[in-house]
Write a protein that holds these residues in place. Structure first.
Motif, PDB file in Angstrom:
ATOM      1  N   ARG A   1       0.790  -1.225   0.000  1.00 17.98           N
ATOM      2  CA  ARG A   1       0.000   0.000   0.000  1.00 17.98           C
ATOM      3  C   ARG A   1       0.822   1.275   0.000  1.00 17.98           C
ATOM      4  O   ARG A   1       0.305   2.322  -0.394  1.00 17.98           O
ATOM      5  N   THR A   2       2.091   1.240   0.444  1.00 21.23           N
ATOM      6  CA  THR A   2       2.877   2.474   0.390  1.00 21.23           C
ATOM      7  C   THR A   2       3.976   2.438  -0.660  1.00 21.23           C
ATOM      8  O   THR A   2       4.404   3.484  -1.130  1.00 21.23           O
ATOM      9  N   THR A   3       4.442   1.251  -1.045  1.00 19.64           N
ATOM     10  CA  THR A   3       5.522   1.192  -2.025  1.00 19.64           C
ATOM     11  C   THR A   3       5.091   1.802  -3.351  1.00 19.64           C
ATOM     12  O   THR A   3       5.848   2.553  -3.978  1.00 19.64           O
ATOM     13  N   LYS A   4       3.880   1.492  -3.800  1.00 20.30           N
ATOM     14  CA  LYS A   4       3.397   2.029  -5.076  1.00 20.30           C
ATOM     15  C   LYS A   4       3.433   3.551  -5.109  1.00 20.30           C
ATOM     16  O   LYS A   4       4.026   4.144  -6.011  1.00 20.30           O
ATOM     17  N   PRO A   5       2.800   4.231  -4.149  1.00 17.45           N
ATOM     18  CA  PRO A   5       2.849   5.702  -4.197  1.00 17.45           C
ATOM     19  C   PRO A   5       4.242   6.273  -3.991  1.00 17.45           C
ATOM     20  O   PRO A   5       4.581   7.305  -4.565  1.00 17.45           O
TER      21      PRO A   5
END
Length: 686
Positions: free
Chosen positions: A539-543
């Motif tokens: 959930r945070t790596t993408k952004p």
């Protein structure tokens, strides 16, 4: 601080009576100035990357504290364009303290060195000895795969190919034997790993399996037979020598799959035939049927199939020539018993569970089930150990039709244009190539374009203009790598081939628009959903990854540093098309090796960073993020990925570093490192 007794000095203007070593230094700098590299390309927004054409890239180093004071105030940053400090001095083993070799200047005076792609040599002083330190340049976008063969099997030629630009070496198991040294190590793999260790530069190895080879039998006349247009010709299982009317085709799976109207291509498509009748021999008599389903028995020994064909394109047919079936799906696995032995060999070669090869390519893939079978075999031999990445070679029309399913079960694909051009019309191949690359980009899978890229250079020392355009178009289509086959394995000019291909790559953007045709350079700008990568994005790596690419574009950064444990975040970053080189700082060398095939990615395994990463969690030890960034910036400068210390650099990673989980850190710094950028002082123990 510097090792005791070692003095590192920047080269000074040579006065009368200066050493011969300094003379060699001056001459080599002049000779290699023409190799200066200018990053030019389009990223997420149209812009020019890097310095002006012809700008010399001077490699900086990690700033050193004053003698005897590890926490002394940092030196002021150099003026823009000023010479950076010299490389740190080497140790007693001929390496600098970060692992790169100190090379005698005479190596650069050899004729082949004009093709080398190295960072401007650094003079290293140690007592009375003077040597040149050579570092392979990192900064081009598309990677280079070179096939090893009789012309380049020895270690020194492999070293020269690497220094000229090769990122991944291909072992062609159609010709390679299982040759090992006294310790049981594969000889070629050992050569590559030795060179990798000498230069502290991860090198990928691709094992290319042979796959099934269908060939016709022999003839009564050793000169073969002449086949004319509209002539009738038969293929059967009779082992007797062939003549002008028939020949043995010892492959019942082909004979039973063919039906009237299907096509046979012989000798790489030089001879073309169309099936007019099919049948079987039963109790000594020929029986004609419409398909193999009408045969009374599936036993090919008692019910022997045959096909009768009409020659469409004639020519001389010789013994043991290859047979292709472009419009038929054969009821057979592309994994032969030989392939199974080769798979076991490459999977069990690595000592202590380490990988022997980083990628395995399967030939003549027809559908997803073939790749699933390959993965099962690899897992059976590797167990719980890390698996090599798998590549599907697309060289049959049926594979193009089932490409979506093949991509789901592969880590990458290879556009094998040799057999693909035999099994379909040559005019279709360029458009099929673009389709394969586009679909691989959409699936975030690695894609290699191969076969006859610089074919004329097997004999000639210069390519044709059409060959240069072919390489360039593959790059602009969005491939990750281009491959040389016979050009390096058996050609007369292997080093020149690699150098020519590299110069074409260096003229192209580091990344191009991928997976869309409306001019946008990323999924976000094209309005499409970002493709799913093999390792599920968290959930945070993408952004964070997307923000890093945007930040690089907005600040005209010259590189992105990505700290990675598994490599999955680097795959996501490549898919964002940041338009600048990516330095993947890895904890494990195996990760760096397979990442070396990805477009614009240069992996590194620094001994100091690895040592600190391995100690994390033991006795409360942890690695400071700022210290790791400082070391990564030093590596950037050493590899020539930035022009000077004032270049902007984007950094992403996870804190604590080198732990599995979501990336949660994004930073903008300068290439000189946080030590000089914000006045951070390196502690004695990071």
């Amino acid at each position: 601080s510097r090792p005791p007794g070692v003095v590192a000095r920047a080269p000074e203007p040579r006065a009368a009576g200066a050493s011969a070593a300094m003379g060699r230094w001056d001459g080599q700098v002049a000779a290699l100035a023409c190799a200066a590299f200018c990053w030019a390309g389009a990223g997420r927004r149209p812009r020019k990357l890097g310095g002006a054409p012809g700008r010399r890239r001077v490699v900086g180093v990690r700033p050193l504290a004053a003698e005897g004071n590890a926490t002394a105030a940092p030196r002021p940053p150099p003026a823009p364009g000023a010479l950076s400090e010299p490389m740190v001095a080497r140790d007693g083993g001929g390496h600098d303290r970060h692992g790169s070799p100190a090379i005698d200047a005479r190596l650069l005076q050899e004729p082949w060195a004009v093709n080398a792609d190295i960072v401007e040599p650094q003079l290293v002083k140690n007592a009375d000895d003077s040597e040149i330190k050579m570092v392979r340049r990192s900064g081009k976008g598309v990677k280079q795969v070179a096939t090893l063969g009789p012309k380049c099997w020895d270690k020194e030629m492999i070293r020269k190919l690497f220094l000229c630009g090769v990122d991944v070496f291909r072992l062609n198991f159609s010709h390679k034997e299982h040759e090992t040294d006294k310790e049981g190590n594969d000889i070629l793999v050992k050569h590559i790993r030795d060179i990798e260790a000498e230069y502290n530069h991860p090198i990928g190895i691709l094992a290319d399996l042979q796959g099934p080879k269908q060939r016709c039998g022999a003839f009564e006349d050793e000169a073969g037979v002449q086949l004319d247009i509209r002539q009738q010709f038969r293929f059967d299982l009779d082992p007797t020598l062939g003549n002008s009317r028939r020949v043995c085709l010892p492959h019942p799976e082909i004979l039973t799959a063919l039906t009237p109207g299907k096509t046979l291509l012989i000798d790489d498509g030089k001879i073309k035939m169309r099936v007019v009748r099919c049948g079987y021999t039963w109790n000594g008599e020929d029986v004609y049927v419409g398909s193999s389903a009408e045969r009374p028995s599936n036993d090919s020994n008692e019910c022997r199939p045959f096909v009768e064909c009409e020659v469409v394109v004639g020519g001389r047919l010789l013994a043991r020539k290859g047979v292709n079936t472009p419009d038929v799906v054969l009821d057979m696995s592309p994994i032969t018993p030989k392939d199974e032995r080769d798979i076991e060999y490459v999977c069990k070669q690595g000592k202590g569970g380490k990988q022997c090869v980083d990628w395995i390519a399967l030939s003549f893939v027809q559908g997803p089930a073939d790749m699933q079978r390959l993965k099962e075999l690899v897992k059976a031999h590797r167990g719980d150990l890390e698996l090599p990445r798998l590549i599907a070679k697309i060289e049959k029309p049926v594979a193009v039709d089932t490409l979506s399913g093949i991509l789901e079960h592969s880590d990458g694909v290879m556009v094998a244009r040799g057999d693909l051009g035999v099994e379909m019309s040559p005019e279709e191949v360029p458009y099929v190539q673009k389709r394969i690359i586009r679909m691989a980009n959409e699936a975030a899978k690695t894609v290699i374009v191969a076969t006859q890229m610089l074919e004329s250079m097997i004999k000639n020392d210069a390519p044709t203009r059409a060959e240069c355009s072919d390489v360039a178009n593959a790059i602009l289509d969005g491939c990750d790598a281009v491959m040389l086959s016979g050009e390096t394995a058996a050609g007369d000019h292997p080093l020149e081939c690699v150098a020519v291909q590299r110069r074409i790559i260096q003229k192209a953007p580091i990344s191009v628009k991928r997976a869309d045709g409306d001019g946008a350079t990323s999924p976000a700008e094209s309005g499409k959903a970002a493709p799913e990568v093999k390792a599920a994005a968290d959930r945070t790596t993408k952004p964070v990854v997307a923000a890093a690419a945007d930040l690089a574009a907005e600040t005209a950064a010259k590189a992105i540093i990505c700290f990675t444990e598994s490599g999955s975040s680097v795959v996501q970053l490549v898919n964002q098309n940041p338009g600048v080189p990516i330095l993947a700082v890895c904890r494990h060398i195996e990760t760096g090796r397979w990442l070396s095939l990805l477009r614009g990615v240069y992996a590194t395994l620094d001994s100091q960073i690895k040592a600190k990463a391995d100690k994390q969690g033991k006795k409360g030890e942890s690695m400071r993020f700022s210290w790791a960034v400082e070391e990564a910036c030093r590596i950037l400068r050493e590899k020539g990925m930035v022009a000077d210390g004032s270049d902007s650099v984007v950094v992403i990673g996870r804190s604590p570093l080198f732990t599995l989980g979501e990336h949660n850190s994004l930073q903008l710094t300068e290439a000189r490192g946080p030590h000089l950028t914000v006045g951070w002082t390196a502690p004695t123990t990071p």
